[in-house]
Design a protein around this motif. Structure first.
Motif, mmCIF file in Angstrom:
data_model
loop_
_atom_site.group_PDB
_atom_site.id
_atom_site.type_symbol
_atom_site.label_atom_id
_atom_site.label_comp_id
_atom_site.label_asym_id
_atom_site.label_seq_id
_atom_site.Cartn_x
_atom_site.Cartn_y
_atom_site.Cartn_z
ATOM 1 N N ALA A 26 33.973 -10.901 -43.645
ATOM 2 C CA ALA A 26 32.662 -11.455 -43.306
ATOM 3 C C ALA A 26 32.778 -12.533 -42.226
ATOM 4 C CB ALA A 26 31.991 -12.022 -44.554
ATOM 5 N N ALA A 27 33.871 -13.283 -42.257
ATOM 6 C CA ALA A 27 34.074 -14.340 -41.263
ATOM 7 C C ALA A 27 34.467 -13.770 -39.902
ATOM 8 C CB ALA A 27 35.143 -15.316 -41.748
ATOM 9 N N ALA A 28 35.214 -12.660 -39.907
ATOM 10 C CA ALA A 28 35.743 -12.097 -38.660
ATOM 11 C C ALA A 28 34.765 -11.153 -37.965
ATOM 12 C CB ALA A 28 37.052 -11.363 -38.941
ATOM 13 N N MET A 29 33.870 -10.529 -38.710
ATOM 14 C CA MET A 29 33.052 -9.454 -38.158
ATOM 15 C C MET A 29 32.089 -9.885 -37.045
ATOM 16 S SD MET A 29 32.907 -6.230 -38.258
ATOM 17 C CE MET A 29 33.938 -6.006 -39.729
ATOM 18 N N PRO A 30 31.450 -11.064 -37.113
ATOM 19 C CA PRO A 30 30.518 -11.428 -36.033
ATOM 20 C C PRO A 30 31.149 -11.395 -34.641
ATOM 21 C CG PRO A 30 30.192 -12.871 -37.907
ATOM 22 C CD PRO A 30 31.423 -12.060 -38.207
ATOM 23 N N ALA A 31 32.389 -11.844 -34.519
ATOM 24 C CA ALA A 31 33.060 -11.836 -33.216
ATOM 25 C C ALA A 31 33.317 -10.406 -32.743
ATOM 26 C CB ALA A 31 34.380 -12.605 -33.307
ATOM 27 N N ILE A 32 33.605 -9.504 -33.691
ATOM 28 C CA ILE A 32 33.836 -8.100 -33.331
ATOM 29 C C ILE A 32 32.516 -7.444 -32.911
ATOM 30 C CG2 ILE A 32 34.625 -5.858 -34.196
ATOM 31 C CD1 ILE A 32 36.550 -7.330 -36.020
ATOM 32 N N VAL A 33 31.434 -7.750 -33.630
ATOM 33 C CA VAL A 33 30.114 -7.229 -33.265
ATOM 34 C C VAL A 33 29.766 -7.651 -31.846
ATOM 35 C CG1 VAL A 33 27.646 -7.314 -33.775
ATOM 36 C CG2 VAL A 33 29.297 -7.199 -35.654
ATOM 37 N N GLU A 34 30.081 -8.879 -31.512
ATOM 38 C CA GLU A 34 29.768 -9.413 -30.193
ATOM 39 C C GLU A 34 30.469 -8.636 -29.080
ATOM 40 O OE1 GLU A 34 27.877 -11.936 -27.517
ATOM 41 O OE2 GLU A 34 27.595 -11.799 -29.699
ATOM 42 N N LYS A 35 31.660 -8.127 -29.348
ATOM 43 C CA LYS A 35 32.436 -7.401 -28.345
ATOM 44 C C LYS A 35 32.003 -5.950 -28.181
ATOM 45 C CE LYS A 35 36.687 -10.156 -28.499
ATOM 46 N NZ LYS A 35 36.710 -10.430 -27.029
ATOM 47 N N ALA A 36 31.292 -5.402 -29.157
ATOM 48 C CA ALA A 36 30.857 -4.001 -29.078
ATOM 49 C C ALA A 36 29.818 -3.840 -27.975
ATOM 50 C CB ALA A 36 30.282 -3.551 -30.413
ATOM 51 N N GLN A 37 29.866 -2.701 -27.279
ATOM 52 C CA GLN A 37 28.951 -2.460 -26.167
ATOM 53 C C GLN A 37 27.748 -1.619 -26.580
ATOM 54 O OE1 GLN A 37 31.230 -0.819 -22.921
ATOM 55 N NE2 GLN A 37 32.101 -2.807 -22.388
ATOM 56 N N HIS A 38 27.986 -0.523 -27.286
ATOM 57 C CA HIS A 38 26.891 0.365 -27.663
ATOM 58 C C HIS A 38 26.116 -0.213 -28.846
ATOM 59 C CE1 HIS A 38 29.329 3.105 -25.268
ATOM 60 N NE2 HIS A 38 28.282 3.897 -25.178
ATOM 61 N N THR A 50 26.901 -7.005 -43.525
ATOM 62 C CA THR A 50 25.918 -7.190 -44.597
ATOM 63 C C THR A 50 26.473 -6.766 -45.950
ATOM 64 O OG1 THR A 50 24.075 -6.857 -43.059
ATOM 65 C CG2 THR A 50 23.623 -6.537 -45.411
ATOM 66 N N ILE A 51 27.127 -5.600 -45.994
ATOM 67 C CA ILE A 51 27.633 -5.143 -47.290
ATOM 68 C C ILE A 51 28.869 -5.920 -47.725
ATOM 69 C CG2 ILE A 51 26.662 -2.839 -46.977
ATOM 70 C CD1 ILE A 51 29.559 -1.817 -46.683
ATOM 71 N N SER A 52 29.630 -6.487 -46.781
ATOM 72 C CA SER A 52 30.766 -7.333 -47.169
ATOM 73 C C SER A 52 30.277 -8.537 -47.968
ATOM 74 C CB SER A 52 31.543 -7.804 -45.930
ATOM 75 O OG SER A 52 32.299 -6.750 -45.376
ATOM 76 N N LYS A 53 29.161 -9.113 -47.522
ATOM 77 C CA LYS A 53 28.582 -10.243 -48.252
ATOM 78 C C LYS A 53 28.077 -9.785 -49.621
ATOM 79 C CE LYS A 53 27.247 -12.716 -44.047
ATOM 80 N NZ LYS A 53 26.128 -13.213 -43.207
ATOM 81 N N LYS A 54 27.494 -8.595 -49.681
ATOM 82 C CA LYS A 54 27.017 -8.057 -50.955
ATOM 83 C C LYS A 54 28.195 -7.776 -51.895
ATOM 84 C CE LYS A 54 25.172 -3.907 -51.011
ATOM 85 N NZ LYS A 54 24.174 -2.807 -50.869
ATOM 86 N N HIS A 55 29.293 -7.303 -51.329
ATOM 87 C CA HIS A 55 30.468 -7.006 -52.144
ATOM 88 C C HIS A 55 31.082 -8.279 -52.721
ATOM 89 C CE1 HIS A 55 31.073 -2.930 -49.899
ATOM 90 N NE2 HIS A 55 29.998 -2.959 -50.682
ATOM 91 N N CYS A 56 31.027 -9.380 -51.973
ATOM 92 C CA CYS A 56 31.492 -10.661 -52.503
ATOM 93 C C CYS A 56 30.704 -11.040 -53.748
ATOM 94 C CB CYS A 56 31.354 -11.752 -51.442
ATOM 95 S SG CYS A 56 32.630 -11.764 -50.176
ATOM 96 N N SER A 57 29.384 -10.874 -53.678
ATOM 97 C CA SER A 57 28.530 -11.188 -54.818
ATOM 98 C C SER A 57 28.859 -10.290 -56.004
ATOM 99 C CB SER A 57 27.059 -11.021 -54.412
ATOM 100 O OG SER A 57 26.200 -11.231 -55.507
ATOM 101 N N TYR A 158 33.135 4.060 -48.468
ATOM 102 C CA TYR A 158 33.276 5.397 -47.906
ATOM 103 C C TYR A 158 32.157 5.679 -46.902
ATOM 104 C CZ TYR A 158 37.051 7.251 -50.870
ATOM 105 O OH TYR A 158 38.257 7.513 -51.456
ATOM 106 N N ASP A 159 30.937 5.243 -47.209
ATOM 107 C CA ASP A 159 29.812 5.483 -46.310
ATOM 108 C C ASP A 159 30.017 4.781 -44.969
ATOM 109 O OD1 ASP A 159 28.448 7.130 -48.033
ATOM 110 O OD2 ASP A 159 27.174 5.550 -48.848
ATOM 111 N N VAL A 160 30.534 3.553 -45.003
ATOM 112 C CA VAL A 160 30.808 2.835 -43.753
ATOM 113 C C VAL A 160 31.882 3.560 -42.954
ATOM 114 C CG1 VAL A 160 31.729 0.714 -42.750
ATOM 115 C CG2 VAL A 160 30.092 0.581 -44.625
ATOM 116 N N ASP A 161 32.914 4.034 -43.647
ATOM 117 C CA ASP A 161 33.975 4.776 -42.974
ATOM 118 C C ASP A 161 33.417 6.045 -42.331
ATOM 119 O OD1 ASP A 161 36.796 6.754 -43.878
ATOM 120 O OD2 ASP A 161 36.738 5.270 -42.284
ATOM 121 N N ASP A 162 32.552 6.747 -43.056
ATOM 122 C CA ASP A 162 31.912 7.951 -42.514
ATOM 123 C C ASP A 162 31.089 7.619 -41.270
ATOM 124 O OD1 ASP A 162 32.934 9.613 -44.475
ATOM 125 O OD2 ASP A 162 31.181 9.432 -45.767
ATOM 126 N N LEU A 163 30.377 6.505 -41.335
ATOM 127 C CA LEU A 163 29.526 6.095 -40.227
ATOM 128 C C LEU A 163 30.359 5.838 -38.978
ATOM 129 C CD1 LEU A 163 26.502 5.464 -39.744
ATOM 130 C CD2 LEU A 163 27.029 3.086 -40.305
#
Length: 236
Positions: A26-38, A50-57, A158-163
């Protein structure tokens, strides 16, 4: 350091490791999102965050259930299982460091998103493996409520991996195909392998992934037919 004497202790270790891993992701993902182009990839990565935060809960609920179980059985030797917010998953830390190393290279924009997908799927596969093992332990220990929570999370992983696979195998990476490759002939070969349907088995079509696509039960980008420890298939 707590002694791991039996499967219960090993299971608790896995749950704490997963909690630390989800916090790090959850801490690392925002920087990776920022680098994505599409935008499609940005949407998929934002969903992962979003689901990483849900999984923590959800893992906090599991810890609470484990503490209830300990209270019921330990008597005078009751010892609660606590989550240490400063704990670190060394496995995820290594994968995040590897991703950062790659994404700080001078990467051509045509393969930038392909690099991101590869890095995030390594993280995803670590989570799938660890959640799958934890689920197997929970079932062996007859922790039914805990197993249900873990099964729900594993399904989402699994759904995220499929996506991500859908994005990687569709038009998203078309720009990164080396000059001289005959894309049409590749597609023709795939269609021949597919038979009369014209679509290869388990093919992922289209690269336009929106929030609606992600959240719609009928609009998942891909299907997994992996088996859980109990033997049932995830195929929809």
């Amino acid at each position: 350091m707590h002694l791991i004497e039996g499967l219960e202790d090993l299971f608790t270790y896995y749950i704490k490791n997963l909690y630390a891993a989800e916090k790090q992701i959850a801490a690392a993902m925002p920087a990776i999102v920022e680098k994505a182009q599409h935008q499609s990839l940005k949407n998929a990565l934002q969903h992962h965050l979003t689901i990483s935060k849900k999984h923590c809960s959800r893992l906090q609920k599991i810890i609470a259930l484990l503490n209830e179980n300990t209270s019921d059985t330990a008597g005078e030797n009751e010892q609660e299982t606590n989550i240490h917010e400063s704990a670190v998953s060394s496995g995820i830390a290594g994968l995040i460091n590897e991703a950062n190393d790659l994404l700080h290279q001078d990467i051509n924009k045509t393969v930038n998103d392909a690099a991101i997908i590869g890095c995030v799927q390594k993280i995803e596969h670590y989570e799938i493996c660890t959640y799958g093992t934890a689920l197997a332990y929970a079932m062996q220990l007859h922790l039914h409520k805990t197993a249900e929570l873990l099964r729900e999370t594993l399904d989402e992983e699994y759904d995220v991996d499929d996506l991500l696979t859908a994005l990687a195998t569709a038009a998203l990476n078309k720009e990164g195909i080396p000059e001289g490759w005959d894309v049409d002939s590749i597609k023709s070969s795939e269609n021949e392998e597919a038979g009369s349907t014209g679509v290869p088995e388990n093919a992922h079509t289209g690269a336009i992934i929106t929030e609606r696509t992600i959240l719609s039960p009928g609009g998942r980008a891909g299907l997994s037919h992996r088996r859980y420890p109990s033997g049932e298939s995830r195929g929809h």
